[in-house]
Design a protein around this motif. Structure first.
Motif, PDB file in Angstrom:
ATOM      1  N   PRO A  88      -7.448  48.957  11.002  1.00 34.04           N
ATOM      2  CA  PRO A  88      -7.828  47.930  10.015  1.00 34.04           C
ATOM      3  C   PRO A  88      -7.494  48.306   8.569  1.00 34.04           C
ATOM      4  O   PRO A  88      -7.399  47.434   7.717  1.00 34.04           O
ATOM      5  N   HIS A  89      -7.285  49.585   8.320  1.00 36.02           N
ATOM      6  CA  HIS A  89      -7.010  50.047   6.956  1.00 36.02           C
ATOM      7  C   HIS A  89      -5.520  50.238   6.687  1.00 36.02           C
ATOM      8  O   HIS A  89      -5.134  50.493   5.554  1.00 36.02           O
ATOM      9  N   LEU A  90      -4.682  50.142   7.721  1.00 39.83           N
ATOM     10  CA  LEU A  90      -3.244  50.330   7.560  1.00 39.83           C
ATOM     11  C   LEU A  90      -2.602  49.110   6.902  1.00 39.83           C
ATOM     12  O   LEU A  90      -3.074  47.985   7.070  1.00 39.83           O
ATOM     13  N   SER A  91      -1.512  49.350   6.191  1.00 36.56           N
ATOM     14  CA  SER A  91      -0.750  48.232   5.627  1.00 36.56           C
ATOM     15  C   SER A  91      -0.005  47.527   6.761  1.00 36.56           C
ATOM     16  O   SER A  91       0.253  48.118   7.809  1.00 36.56           O
ATOM     17  N   GLU A  96       3.583  47.456  11.647  1.00 37.18           N
ATOM     18  CA  GLU A  96       4.836  47.028  12.282  1.00 37.18           C
ATOM     19  C   GLU A  96       5.668  48.230  12.712  1.00 37.18           C
ATOM     20  O   GLU A  96       6.233  48.240  13.804  1.00 37.18           O
ATOM     21  N   LYS A  97       5.752  49.246  11.854  1.00 35.61           N
ATOM     22  CA  LYS A  97       6.539  50.434  12.199  1.00 35.61           C
ATOM     23  C   LYS A  97       5.928  51.201  13.363  1.00 35.61           C
ATOM     24  O   LYS A  97       6.627  51.636  14.274  1.00 35.61           O
ATOM     25  N   ILE A  98       4.628  51.359  13.333  1.00 35.74           N
ATOM     26  CA  ILE A  98       3.952  52.163  14.357  1.00 35.74           C
ATOM     27  C   ILE A  98       3.937  51.455  15.703  1.00 35.74           C
ATOM     28  O   ILE A  98       4.165  52.079  16.737  1.00 35.74           O
ATOM     29  N   GLU A 131       0.037  56.890   5.036  1.00 35.77           N
ATOM     30  CA  GLU A 131      -1.016  55.870   5.077  1.00 35.77           C
ATOM     31  C   GLU A 131      -2.402  56.486   4.909  1.00 35.77           C
ATOM     32  O   GLU A 131      -3.245  55.948   4.194  1.00 35.77           O
ATOM     33  N   ILE A 132      -2.648  57.611   5.546  1.00 36.67           N
ATOM     34  CA  ILE A 132      -3.945  58.268   5.400  1.00 36.67           C
ATOM     35  C   ILE A 132      -4.137  58.726   3.960  1.00 36.67           C
ATOM     36  O   ILE A 132      -5.225  58.583   3.393  1.00 36.67           O
ATOM     37  N   ASP A 133      -3.077  59.243   3.335  1.00 36.41           N
ATOM     38  CA  ASP A 133      -3.156  59.633   1.927  1.00 36.41           C
ATOM     39  C   ASP A 133      -3.448  58.430   1.030  1.00 36.41           C
ATOM     40  O   ASP A 133      -4.255  58.517   0.102  1.00 36.41           O
ATOM     41  N   ARG A 134      -2.789  57.302   1.308  1.00 33.56           N
ATOM     42  CA  ARG A 134      -3.004  56.094   0.511  1.00 33.56           C
ATOM     43  C   ARG A 134      -4.459  55.623   0.637  1.00 33.56           C
ATOM     44  O   ARG A 134      -5.102  55.303  -0.361  1.00 33.56           O
TER      45      ARG A 134
END
Length: 142
Positions: A88-91, A96-98, A131-134
């Motif tokens: 839920p927190h991913l862009s 789409e990439k994952i 993503e985790i860093d963001r």
């Protein structure tokens, strides 16, 4: 004794009593707000730590041979409860990439150059770490 005699005493005791009641309620409410923020911060730290300790090893470290992301590794990561809490927190771009079902093989193209740990060649690992860093910066944990 009449009301006129008792009224000064009621006023003398009523003001401090009301102030005490209001002050104790306000203090409790403010303390609850601080505790709530502390619990949210603690939960977010636990999430980030869990993602780093559970998902990153699942994805795998950078390897010399070609790395296949789609298939068993992708299925294992996507069925993990840690990925479910991260998703839920991913862009949308990262999702789409994952979750792309196409098989991707990443090979170090130039064999004459020395192997480096350039993050651009480590597809899923780079996406997850970025993503985790963001998210960590967005939540002001760093």
């Amino acid at each position: 004794m009449t009301w006129a005699d008792v009224l000064p005493y009621i006023k003398g005791l009523g003001g401090p009593l009301l102030g005490f009641i209001f002050g104790s309620l306000l203090t409790s409410y403010v303390q609850w707000g601080f505790e709530k923020k502390k619990q949210i911060l603690l939960r977010r730290r636990e999430l980030v730590t869990g993602w780093r300790l559970a998902l990153i090893p699942m994805i795998g470290q950078p390897q010399n041979p070609p790395m296949v992301w789609a298939g068993e590794r992708q299925r294992a990561v996507m069925s993990s409860p840690y990925y479910a809490s991260l998703r839920p927190h991913l862009s949308t771009n990262a999702i789409e990439k994952i979750e792309d079902p196409m098989i991707k093989i990443f090979v170090h193209v130039d064999r004459t150059k020395k192997l480096t740990h350039d993050w651009n060649h480590h597809f899923p690992l780079k996406v997850f770490i970025d993503e985790i860093d963001r998210i960590e910066k967005e939540w002001k944990l760093v």
